[in-house]
Every structure is written in C-alpha cells, then in structure tokens.
Scaffold this active site. Structure first.
Site, PDB file in Angstrom:
ATOM      1  N   GLU A 178       0.807  -1.218   0.000  1.00  0.00           N
ATOM      2  CA  GLU A 178       0.000   0.000   0.000  1.00  0.00           C
ATOM      3  C   GLU A 178       0.843   1.272   0.000  1.00  0.00           C
ATOM      4  OE1 GLU A 178      -3.207   0.568  -0.289  1.00  0.00           O
ATOM      5  OE2 GLU A 178      -3.772  -1.539  -0.463  1.00  0.00           O
ATOM      6  N   THR A 179       1.857   1.336   0.844  1.00  0.00           N
ATOM      7  CA  THR A 179       2.565   2.613   1.027  1.00  0.00           C
ATOM      8  C   THR A 179       4.079   2.464   1.163  1.00  0.00           C
ATOM      9  OG1 THR A 179       2.307   2.524   3.442  1.00  0.00           O
ATOM     10  CG2 THR A 179       0.564   3.647   2.185  1.00  0.00           C
TER      11      THR A 179
END
Length: 336
Positions: free
Chosen positions: A131-132
């Site tokens: 995700e990040t």
C-alpha cells in the site's frame, strides 16, 4: 500525536446556511463558500450528528477543489497488466529488504497482533508494503480537499464520497484531531494501511492503548488495524492462502471465476478438469483464476484467506502480490 481540536455540537437551523457560507471569511483558494451542496451537507451533519454549523462553515471555507484529483479519478483505466508485468512492481529487492527491516523494527507489535487476531505478521507487513512502501508514500493531499472535491464535483461517485466525507468528519471528532491536518491519497485513503474513512471507523484500533487511533504516524496502530480488518473479513488463522492447480480438457476455462466471489467448489472444478496440488475438500468454494506468468499460464485456486485479501482490494493480482510478497519476506528472514 496529531494536532488536537475540540468540536462543538451547537446546532443552527438549515435556513440561512447558504448565506452563512457566503458570509464566511474566504480563505485563499477556497472553493466551496456559498455552495448549496455544501450547505445541504452541513445541514445534514448538524441535524443528524450534532455538529456546530458555524464550525463546519469555517472548515469548508478552507476546503479546496483540486482539479488534479478530478483528472486522476476520471482518467481512463489503464489496460490491465499481465501478471508477468504486474508482479515485478511489488516483488522487488528494495520492497523485500525494507519489509524485513520493518518486521524487525516492529516485531513485538506484529507478534502481538498475530496472537490477538490470527493474522500472520508477514501478511500485515506485506499489506503495508504494497500500500505505502511501509509508510514511505501515504499521500500528500489533504483528506478534506480530496473528499470534498469528489463529493461535490464528481457526480459519478458523489454518493460514495459524500458518505466518506461524513465518516471523515465523524472520525475527526471522535479522535479529536483537526481535519485540516490529515493527509492521504487523491481518493481519500489514509495512513500506512490506506484506510478509507469508513474502514477507519469500522476496523481501526488503538493498538498501543494511548487513547487515540493514529494510522498516519503510529505504526503500532497501523499494524493492529490491518490485523483487525482481516479478522473482520474472514481471515482464518493457520490456513493456506492459495493452491496451485493443473488443468486439462476442453472445459477447463469454464471453471475460471468471473470476478472475485468464490462460486464453484473444488468438486465442480475437478469435473471441469482442474486438479489441485493440495488436498482440498470437494465442498470448499474457491476463486479459480489464471495468471499470465513469464513462463506461461499458471492456474490457481484462491482459498478463503485469499478471498479475505481481496476484501482489501478487489483484484486477484493484488491479492497474489500481497501473498507472494509475504512469502518472500518469510524467506528473506530465513523462516520456514
């Protein structure tokens, strides 16, 4: 901890809200002063949730419409990459190395989350990594701007983003944080795990017990929140995620799942020419899919835990990337 701000709950009547908006001090770049849509939304929030209208008028006087967000969400979808091109985006040496470092740095919290929710540490780390990049890219848009832009200026999905804006204001009040300080993606996804506001309110947890949930700057809360999300979406501790399969015969493609939802069971797939590499019960419903890998087509059966990953992002390739990154993390640490 994030800047705190008290939210009042004094109500005013809807009549005059548009005038109140029009008369509000105009911040530089403000785009929603005088908007009937915003006046209606504020009326709903004051009537149904007890917000102070003056405070919301002041807040939306500082919200900004972002054309770059409308451009991004309206952009035609890219042609879906085949697995052989999609996989290398997430299964990189850098992502694996950073994931091992993140795992070691937060080993105690990850072990505690695994014990509390039954979700393996490597899966939690993998989600945050996909995700990040372990918090390295959580988004630079103010969440208020992103959600206001999409709620009031993007009709195709306005109801969804209006609901997310509502959830965002509620979580800001519940957590006593200034909504102007919170940042995320162009779609309003937030923090290390990229939760939408509705997911935050439903599944995020105060995993370090400090009285606040902070998924932006507190990896402990982010770890617990990811585990909580998976637990609520059906993750079963100790069970596998996928099983590779062989196929033969003219009916094999009839077994492929349309979409994500597991419809056919293992017995039905066997009758269509599918054979799993693992012993699976005939009554088990699975997601049957094919990936175009570098060495040719691969056939897989997504088990209930695979379906749980797709509840985070409704994509077979996303779920497979999360799973294979988690396996790579285990291997890189020298674990079995």
């Amino acid at each position: 901890m994030l800047t705190m701000r008290r939210w009042a709950t004094r109500k005013v009547q809807w009549v005059g809200l548009t005038a109140l908006l029009s008369a509000a001090p105009v911040a530089s770049g403000a785009d929603y002063v005088g908007s009937p849509q915003v006046a209606e939304f504020i009326a709903e929030m004051t009537r149904d949730y007890g917000f102070a209208a003056e405070q919301l008028v002041e807040l939306f006087g500082q919200a900004q419409r972002k054309q770059v967000i409308l451009d991004a969400i309206s952009r035609p979808a890219e042609k879906v990459k085949p697995w052989k091109d999609y996989r290398p985006i997430f299964l990189t040496d850098a992502r694996i190395k950073r994931g091992v470092d993140f795992w070691r740095e937060h080993e105690e919290d990850l072990a505690r989350a695994e014990k509390a929710y039954g979700v393996p540490a490597q899966v939690i780390v993998s989600i945050i990594g996909v995700e990040t990049f372990y918090g390295g890219n959580t988004g630079n848009y103010r969440v208020l701007d992103a959600l206001s832009t999409l709620a009031f200026d993007y009709p195709p999905r306005a109801p969804f983003f209006r609901q997310q804006l509502k959830e965002f204001l509620l979580l800001s009040r519940e957590e006593q944080v200034d909504p102007l300080t919170l940042k995320g993606s162009y779609a309003g996804a937030m923090g290390l795990p990229q939760f939408m506001p509705s997911s935050f309110r439903a599944y995020a947890v105060d995993f370090d017990n400090d009285g606040h949930i902070d998924i932006w700057g507190n990896p402990t809360d982010a770890i617990g929140s990811v585990a909580s999300y998976f637990k609520h979406h059906g993750w079963k501790a100790g069970l596998p995620v996928v099983s590779q399969a062989d196929v033969k015969g003219a009916q094999a493609d009839q077994g492929l799942t349309e979409g994500i939802e597991p419809v056919k069971n293992v017995g039905q797939l066997r009758a269509l020419g599918w054979s799993s590499h693992d012993a699976l019960g005939d009554d088990l419903r699975v997601t049957a899919f094919r990936l175009e890998a570098a060495g040719g087509p691969e056939y897989w059966l997504g088990l209930p835990n695979f379906y749980a990953i797709t509840r985070y992002n409704r994509s077979v390739m996303y779920a497979m990337a999360v799973h294979q990154l988690s396996e790579s993390l285990v291997k890189a640490r020298g674990f079995k």
